[in-house]
Enzyme design. Structure first.
Site, PDB file in Angstrom:
ATOM      1  CE1 TYR A   1      59.419  68.859  41.667  1.00 21.19           C
ATOM      2  CE2 TYR A   1      59.898  67.030  43.133  1.00 21.19           C
ATOM      3  CZ  TYR A   1      60.314  67.989  42.245  1.00 21.19           C
ATOM      4  OH  TYR A   1      61.626  68.077  41.942  1.00 21.19           O
TER       5      TYR A   1
ATOM      6  CE1 TYR B   1      64.987  69.883  34.360  1.00 29.02           C
ATOM      7  CE2 TYR B   1      65.073  67.761  33.238  1.00 29.02           C
ATOM      8  CZ  TYR B   1      64.654  68.537  34.303  1.00 29.02           C
ATOM      9  OH  TYR B   1      63.909  67.970  35.308  1.00 29.02           O
TER      10      TYR B   1
ATOM     11  CB  VAL C   1      64.643  61.814  41.540  1.00 25.82           C
ATOM     12  CG1 VAL C   1      63.198  62.236  41.468  1.00 25.82           C
ATOM     13  CG2 VAL C   1      65.408  62.198  40.291  1.00 25.82           C
TER      14      VAL C   1
HETATM   15  N1  GLN Z   1      66.180  64.948  36.122  1.00 27.81           N
HETATM   16  C1  GLN Z   1      64.979  64.563  36.784  1.00 27.81           C
HETATM   17  C2  GLN Z   1      63.815  64.521  35.813  1.00 27.81           C
HETATM   18  O1  GLN Z   1      63.713  65.322  34.963  1.00 27.81           O
HETATM   19  C3  GLN Z   1      64.703  65.546  37.898  1.00 27.81           C
HETATM   20  C4  GLN Z   1      63.452  65.225  38.672  1.00 27.81           C
HETATM   21  C5  GLN Z   1      63.583  65.455  40.142  1.00 27.81           C
HETATM   22  O2  GLN Z   1      64.663  65.495  40.713  1.00 27.81           O
HETATM   23  N2  GLN Z   1      62.447  65.523  40.784  1.00 27.81           N
HETATM   24  O3  GLN Z   1      62.986  63.652  35.874  1.00 27.81           O
END
Ligand code: GLN
Length: 304
Positions: A240, A188, A258
């Site tokens: 989200y 991940y 993010v």
């Molecule tokens: N790698 C980030 C996390 O797990 C991904 C979150 C995102 O981009 N919203 O927090």
């Protein structure tokens, strides 16, 4: 439609806009990014490319990668996938633990972290070299052999990724995780670290604007039905607890990360990627959302 003129107008308008948020800092490497970066790339289904700003600079695509892994998992498992993860908007932050408890460890959708971690588990169960296969998949749909993980970003997230470890451990306790916890979070963190430019992202996501096929070669990557389902999930769950707001403002299926990237597609007309690292309180790019709102307003091309 003069897309280049419209992108120039958007860049000019946004250069006067003061963003209030901050770059993501919970992943130490992402805190180092220049908050002033701005790039945008639009790829039309007529094969034309348009861009402004830092559109060729690579950045960390983070959660945008969840669309790639979902596509691979859907091609492997088909409808059985939906026994492990649901298809409802979460209305909760991307890294929330609370819903999982009263919903017995079945994530609301594949685009929140818990859902993407289940998808990672499925890929690990079904592929001998999931990290290598994901790279090959992204290289194939972009035609860019240079696309790679950013190993520094992956290691940085690993050093602070306690919530993601918690999510996998919790789902394992509830029986929805089959593989070793460390193997899953490692996969991940690597998928999230994929480094791509706006131009590369727009090219990759053209398959979703082009009925599941690579535009250049007409090679089929996924069926029309699966393509419809992925676009529906991007529309309802791509942002989200701000999925409603994005739909309201922009009116396109899309996905944020993010790292400050947002990708959106117009089924049949274009794919578009925008990058601006300052995030709002929901973890979505502030200027990125504003840029796409301007795009669909100025072009009149949204799905609504
Ligand atoms: N790698 C980030 C996390 O797990 C991904 C979150 C995102 O981009 N919203 O927090």
């Amino acid at each position: 439609m003069d897309f280049q003129k419209i992108l120039n107008t958007i860049q000019e308008d946004l250069s006067h806009y003061d963003a209030f948020g901050n770059v993501a800092s919970y992943i130490p490497e992402l805190a180092k990014i220049d908050p002033k970066k701005f790039g945008m790339h639009l790829y039309g289904t007529d094969s034309q490319h348009y861009s402004v700003g830092d559109s060729d600079e690579k950045f960390s695509i983070q959660s945008i990668s969840k669309v790639f892994t979902l596509t691979m998992a859907m091609n492997i498992l088909g409808e059985d996938l939906w026994d492990r993860v649901d298809v409802e908007p979460s209305g909760d932050p991307f890294n929330s633990l609370t819903q999982l408890e009263y919903e017995s460890g079945v994530p609301r959708n594949p685009f929140i972290n818990s859902g993407a971690l289940v998808i990672a588990d499925i890929l690990i169960s079904n592929l001998d070299n999931p990290k290598e296969d994901l790279l090959q998949f992204v290289r194939k749909i972009t035609g860019k052999e240079s696309i790679d993980y950013d190993y520094t970003v992956a290691a940085s997230e690993k050093s602070t990724g306690y919530r993601n470890y918690a999510l996998v451990n919790y789902m394992k306790a509830l029986g929805n995780i089959k593989n070793d916890v460390d193997t899953i979070v490692d996969f991940y963190f690597h998928q999230c670290s994929l480094a791509m430019s706006c131009a590369e992202l727009a090219t990759a996501f053209m398959i979703f604007a082009n009925k599941g096929r690579i535009l250049d070669t007409d090679e089929k990557i996924l069926s029309k039905t699966k393509n419809k389902r992925i676009n529906a999930l991007m529309q309802t769950c791509g942002f989200y607890d701000e999925a409603g707001e994005f739909s309201f403002e922009v009116g396109l299926p899309g996905k944020s990360g993010v790292g400050g990237g947002i990708i959106a597609i117009h089924p049949s007309r274009y794919s578009v990627a925008v990058w601006s690292p300052i995030l709002n309180e929901k973890g979505n790019s502030e200027l990125g959302m504003a840029a796409l709102e301007k795009l669909t307003t100025l072009t009149g091309l949204s799905i609504f």
